[in-house]
Design a protein around this motif. Structure first.
Motif, short mmCIF file in Angstrom:
data_model
loop_
_atom_site.label_atom_id
_atom_site.label_comp_id
_atom_site.label_asym_id
_atom_site.label_seq_id
_atom_site.Cartn_x
_atom_site.Cartn_y
_atom_site.Cartn_z
N VAL A 101 0.83 -1.25 -0.11
CA VAL A 101 0.01 0.13 0.06
C VAL A 101 0.89 1.08 -0.13
CG1 VAL A 101 -1.80 1.27 1.19
CG2 VAL A 101 -1.89 -1.30 1.15
N VAL A 102 0.53 2.10 -0.89
CA VAL A 102 1.19 3.45 -1.04
C VAL A 102 0.23 4.60 -0.36
CG1 VAL A 102 2.37 5.18 -2.38
CG2 VAL A 102 2.96 2.77 -2.91
N VAL A 103 0.72 5.30 0.51
CA VAL A 103 0.07 6.40 0.95
C VAL A 103 0.84 7.68 0.22
CG1 VAL A 103 -1.02 7.84 2.86
CG2 VAL A 103 -0.51 5.25 2.88
N VAL A 104 0.13 8.51 -0.36
CA VAL A 104 0.61 9.70 -0.92
C VAL A 104 0.34 10.99 -0.12
CG1 VAL A 104 1.00 11.18 -3.10
CG2 VAL A 104 0.77 8.56 -3.21
N GLY A 105 1.04 11.34 0.36
CA GLY A 105 0.47 12.42 1.57
C GLY A 105 1.16 12.22 2.94
N GLY A 106 2.23 12.91 3.32
CA GLY A 106 3.11 12.65 4.52
C GLY A 106 2.42 13.45 5.83
N SER A 107 1.33 14.18 5.91
CA SER A 107 0.54 14.90 6.93
C SER A 107 0.27 14.24 7.97
CB SER A 107 0.12 16.26 6.52
OG SER A 107 -0.95 15.80 5.73
N LEU A 108 -0.91 14.57 8.48
CA LEU A 108 -1.75 13.85 9.34
C LEU A 108 -2.47 13.02 8.88
CD1 LEU A 108 -2.59 13.17 12.52
CD2 LEU A 108 -4.54 15.46 11.87
N GLY A 109 -3.16 13.16 7.78
CA GLY A 109 -4.05 11.98 7.12
C GLY A 109 -3.01 10.84 6.68
N GLY A 110 -1.75 11.06 6.30
CA GLY A 110 -1.17 9.82 5.97
C GLY A 110 -0.69 9.01 7.03
N LEU A 111 -0.22 9.77 7.88
CA LEU A 111 0.18 9.21 9.03
C LEU A 111 -1.15 8.21 9.61
CD1 LEU A 111 2.22 8.53 11.50
CD2 LEU A 111 1.08 10.43 12.63
N ARG A 112 -2.27 8.83 9.78
CA ARG A 112 -3.32 8.16 10.41
C ARG A 112 -3.81 6.99 9.60
NH1 ARG A 112 -1.78 9.89 14.54
NH2 ARG A 112 -2.67 11.68 15.91
N ALA A 113 -3.49 6.99 8.17
CA ALA A 113 -3.75 6.16 7.35
C ALA A 113 -2.97 5.04 7.40
CB ALA A 113 -3.75 6.68 5.74
N ALA A 114 -1.70 5.01 7.62
CA ALA A 114 -0.74 4.01 7.98
C ALA A 114 -1.18 3.44 9.18
CB ALA A 114 0.86 4.65 7.92
N GLU A 115 -1.35 3.93 10.23
CA GLU A 115 -1.78 3.64 11.63
C GLU A 115 -3.00 2.57 11.42
OE1 GLU A 115 -0.08 7.19 14.27
OE2 GLU A 115 -2.33 6.92 13.92
N GLN A 116 -4.16 3.09 10.84
CA GLN A 116 -5.21 2.47 10.63
C GLN A 116 -5.30 1.46 9.80
OE1 GLN A 116 -7.84 2.77 12.42
NE2 GLN A 116 -7.02 4.35 13.76
N LEU A 117 -4.27 1.30 8.87
CA LEU A 117 -4.15 -0.13 7.94
C LEU A 117 -3.53 -1.06 8.68
CD1 LEU A 117 -2.57 1.61 4.84
CD2 LEU A 117 -4.47 0.33 4.76
N ARG A 118 -2.65 -0.80 9.82
CA ARG A 118 -2.26 -1.77 10.65
C ARG A 118 -3.20 -2.19 11.49
NH1 ARG A 118 1.24 -3.23 7.35
NH2 ARG A 118 3.35 -2.43 7.45
N ALA A 119 -4.08 -1.27 12.19
CA ALA A 119 -5.08 -1.68 12.90
C ALA A 119 -6.15 -2.35 12.28
CB ALA A 119 -5.65 -0.36 13.54
N ALA A 120 -6.41 -2.13 11.06
CA ALA A 120 -7.45 -3.07 10.37
C ALA A 120 -6.93 -4.39 9.65
CB ALA A 120 -7.81 -2.14 8.98
N GLY A 121 -5.65 -4.70 9.94
CA GLY A 121 -4.98 -6.08 9.71
C GLY A 121 -4.35 -6.25 8.59
N HIS A 122 -3.95 -4.80 8.21
CA HIS A 122 -2.93 -5.18 6.79
C HIS A 122 -1.45 -5.35 7.26
CE1 HIS A 122 -1.45 -4.20 2.77
NE2 HIS A 122 -0.59 -3.55 3.44
N ASP A 123 -1.11 -6.48 6.68
CA ASP A 123 0.43 -6.83 7.15
C ASP A 123 1.39 -6.49 6.27
OD1 ASP A 123 -0.66 -8.06 9.58
OD2 ASP A 123 -0.58 -9.97 8.97
N GLY A 124 0.87 -6.13 5.01
CA GLY A 124 2.11 -6.01 3.78
C GLY A 124 2.62 -4.65 4.28
N PRO A 125 3.62 -4.44 3.23
CA PRO A 125 4.44 -3.20 3.17
C PRO A 125 3.55 -2.28 3.17
CG PRO A 125 4.94 -4.47 1.26
CD PRO A 125 4.09 -5.50 2.04
N VAL A 126 3.77 -0.98 3.78
CA VAL A 126 3.04 0.62 3.71
C VAL A 126 4.52 1.42 3.24
CG1 VAL A 126 1.91 2.21 4.51
CG2 VAL A 126 1.40 -0.15 5.03
N THR A 127 4.18 2.08 2.38
CA THR A 127 4.94 3.33 2.04
C THR A 127 4.41 4.66 1.91
OG1 THR A 127 6.48 2.04 0.68
CG2 THR A 127 6.68 4.39 0.32
#
Length: 410
Positions: free
Chosen positions: A6-32
Motif C-alpha cells: 500500500v502506498v500512501v501519497v501525502g505525509g501529513s496527519l492524514g497520511g500518518l493516520r492512514a498508515a496507523e489504521q491500515l495496521r489496525a485493520a489487519g494489513h500486514d503488507g508493506p506500507v510506504t
C-alpha cells in the motif's frame, strides 16, 4: 487480513493516520508513505499560534520537534519517504512517478495529499508576502517578524484571524483586510462573525471589511497594500490567508472527478478507481450525519478531526478490497469538529455551522463573548452545527453528543 503493498501519497496527519489504521485493520503488507515536505508528520494548528509565539530561535528542526506526532509502534516498519513528491499516477497500471525520477507500484493506494495555501494573483513585489500552511511557511514568517513595522493580514477566516491575533500578541500593529462584511462570515454566519470581530477590534486589531486587494506597492519588497476601493494601507509584511487549493494535479488523466478534491463514495473509495481510497481534507464524500438532503451531497471538510476519522474508515475499506472481503456495513457519518484560539477566546465547534440557514443563541450574550456563549446552527429545522465560546471543557462532550446519531430532517 491483506498483504499487498500500500502506498500512501501525502505525509501529513492524514497520511500518518492512514498508515496507523491500515495496521489496525489487519494489513500486514508493506506500507510506504510519500510526503512532499521534508518533515515527518506534524500538527498544523500550532503553526499560526504557538509556533509564531515561540520565544526561542528559528531552527526548523527544534520547532518541528515541538509539534511532531509521536510515531506509534504499529508503524515502526512503515517507510516514510519525505521530501519527495508524486508527480503523476497511472491508476490502471497501479504505478506512480516521483519527482526524483523513480517509480512506485502498489496494490492499494491512499490519497492523502491535502491542500496548499492559495496565493493572491495581483501585481506587485513578492518579497514580504507570506502564507501559513507548512512549518517552513511559519519559519519564514517568524524570521520576517523581527523587521516588520506594520502587518496586513489578507483574509479573515481561521488562519487569518489566528495569525493576526498571534502577531498582535507579539506587539505588532495588525490590520486584517477581507472582502466579507464581517470576519468568519462564511464559516460562522454574520451575527457570530461580527461579535468575534468586535472582540478582536476591542483588543486592538484593525479590520478593513468589504474590500479586496488590487495590488501590492513597493520596489523589491512589499511596502503597502492597494485596495480595490482606492485606498492604500502601509505594510512591511503581508500574510495571505485566502483559502486553499487541493493537491490533486498528480491524479489528472485518470478520469476521476477532481472538481473539488477527490470524489469518493461514503466508504472513501475513489469513484472511478479500483483499490484507491482518499482521506483528509482532499476527500469529498457524502455524510449522512446531515440528513438525506444535505448528507447526500459530497463535501470536503477542512477540519482537524477529518484525517483521523476518514483514515479509519478508508483503511477498513481498502483492507477489505485488497482481501476480497465485504467492507464496512454501516453508514460513515463522522462528526466534524474544530477549535480555535483567538486571544482570550477559545472556540470549539461540532458539526458544520457553515451549513446552517438559521442561528440560535442558546446561552450567553454575543456582546460579551468572553463570558461564554453557545450557538446552534440549523437547516430546515435540523441541527447541523454547534459553536461553544469559552465553555468549560467538561461541558463539551454533551455538545458533541448532540450529533451521536444521523440528524433527521423535519
Amino acid at each position: 487480513m491483506s498483504t499487498g503493498h500500500v502506498v500512501v501519497v501525502g505525509g501529513s496527519l492524514g497520511g500518518l493516520r492512514a498508515a496507523e489504521q491500515l495496521r489496525a485493520a489487519g494489513h500486514d503488507g508493506p506500507v510506504t508513505v510519500v510526503g512532499e515536505e521534508p518533515w515527518l508528520p506534524y500538527n498544523r494548528p500550532p503553526l499560526s499560534k504557538e509556533v509564531l509565539a515561540d520565544p526561542g530561535d528559528h531552527d526548523p528542526a527544534r520547532l518541528h520537534a515541538g509539534i511532531a506526532f509521536r510515531r506509534r509502534a504499529s508503524v515502526e516498519d512503515v517507510e516514510f519517504r519525505v521530501g519527495r513528491r508524486v508527480v503523476s499516477a497511472d491508476l490502471a497500471r497501479r504505478a506512480l512517478a516521483l519527482d526524483d525520477g523513480t517509480a512506485l507500484t502498489y496494490d492499494g493506494l491512499v490519497v492523502a495529499t491535502g491542500l496548499r495555501a492559495r496565493r493572491l494573483a495581483v501585481p506587485g513585489p513578492t518579497e514580504g508576502r507570506h502564507v501559513v500552511r507548512t512549518l517552513d511557511d511559519a519559519c519564514a514568517l517568524r524570521a520576517a517578524i523581527a523587521d516588520a513595522s506594520q502587518v496586513v493580514v489578507v483574509g479573515a477566516g481561521f488562519v487569518g484571524c489566528e495569525t493576526a491575533a498571534s502577531l498582535h500578541t507579539l506587539g505588532l500593529p495588525v490590520t486584517v483586510v477581507h472582502p466579507e462584511a464581517v470576519a468568519f462570515e462564511p464559516a460562522l454566519g454574520r451575527e457570530v462573525g461580527a461579535a468575534i470581530q468586535r472582540h478582536l477590534e476591542a483588543a486592538g486589531i484593525t479590520f478593513v471589511s468589504g474590500v479586496g486587494v488590487a495590488a501590492y506597492a513597493g520596489v523589491g519588497a512589499v511596502a503597502g497594500v492597494l485596495l480595490d476601493d482606492g485606498r492604500t494601507l502601509e505594510a512591511s509584511l503581508v500574510v495571505e490567508a485566502v483559502g486553499s487549493a487541493c493537491n490533486t494535479e498528480w491524479l489528472e488523466g485518470n478520469g476521476l472527478d477532481l472538481s473539488d478534491g477527490v470524489l469518493t463514495d461514503n466508504d472513501l473509495r475513489v469513484v472511478g478507481a479500483q483499490r484507491v481510497v482518499a482521506v483528509g481534507d482532499v476527500s469529498r464524500f457524502p455524510n449522512p450525519l446531515f440528513g438525506p438532503d444535505l448528507g447526500a451531497r459530497p463535501r470536503r471538510v477542512e477540519h482537524w478531526s477529518m484525517p483521523t476519522d476518514t483514515a479509519k474508515r478508508a483503511a477498513a475499506t481498502l483492507v477489505a478490497d485488497l482481501a476480497g472481503t465485504p467492507g464496512p456495513d454501516t453508514p460513515f457519518a463522522p462528526t466534524p469538529s474544530f477549535w480555535s484560539d483567538l486571544l482570550d477566546l477559545r472556540l470549539q465547534a461540532y458539526g458544520s455551522p457553515a451549513l446552517g440557514s438559521e442561528l440560535r443563541l442558546e446561552e450567553g450574550d454575543l456582546a460579551r463573548l468572553g463570558d461564554g456563549a453557545v450557538v446552534t446552527y440549523h437547516h430546515d429545522g435540523a441541527l447541523v452545527g454547534v459553536l461553544a465560546v469559552n465553555i468549560p471543557p467538561a461541558r463539551l462532550r454533551a455538545l458533541r453528543d448532540r450529533f451521536a446519531a444521523p440528524v433527521a430532517v423535519h
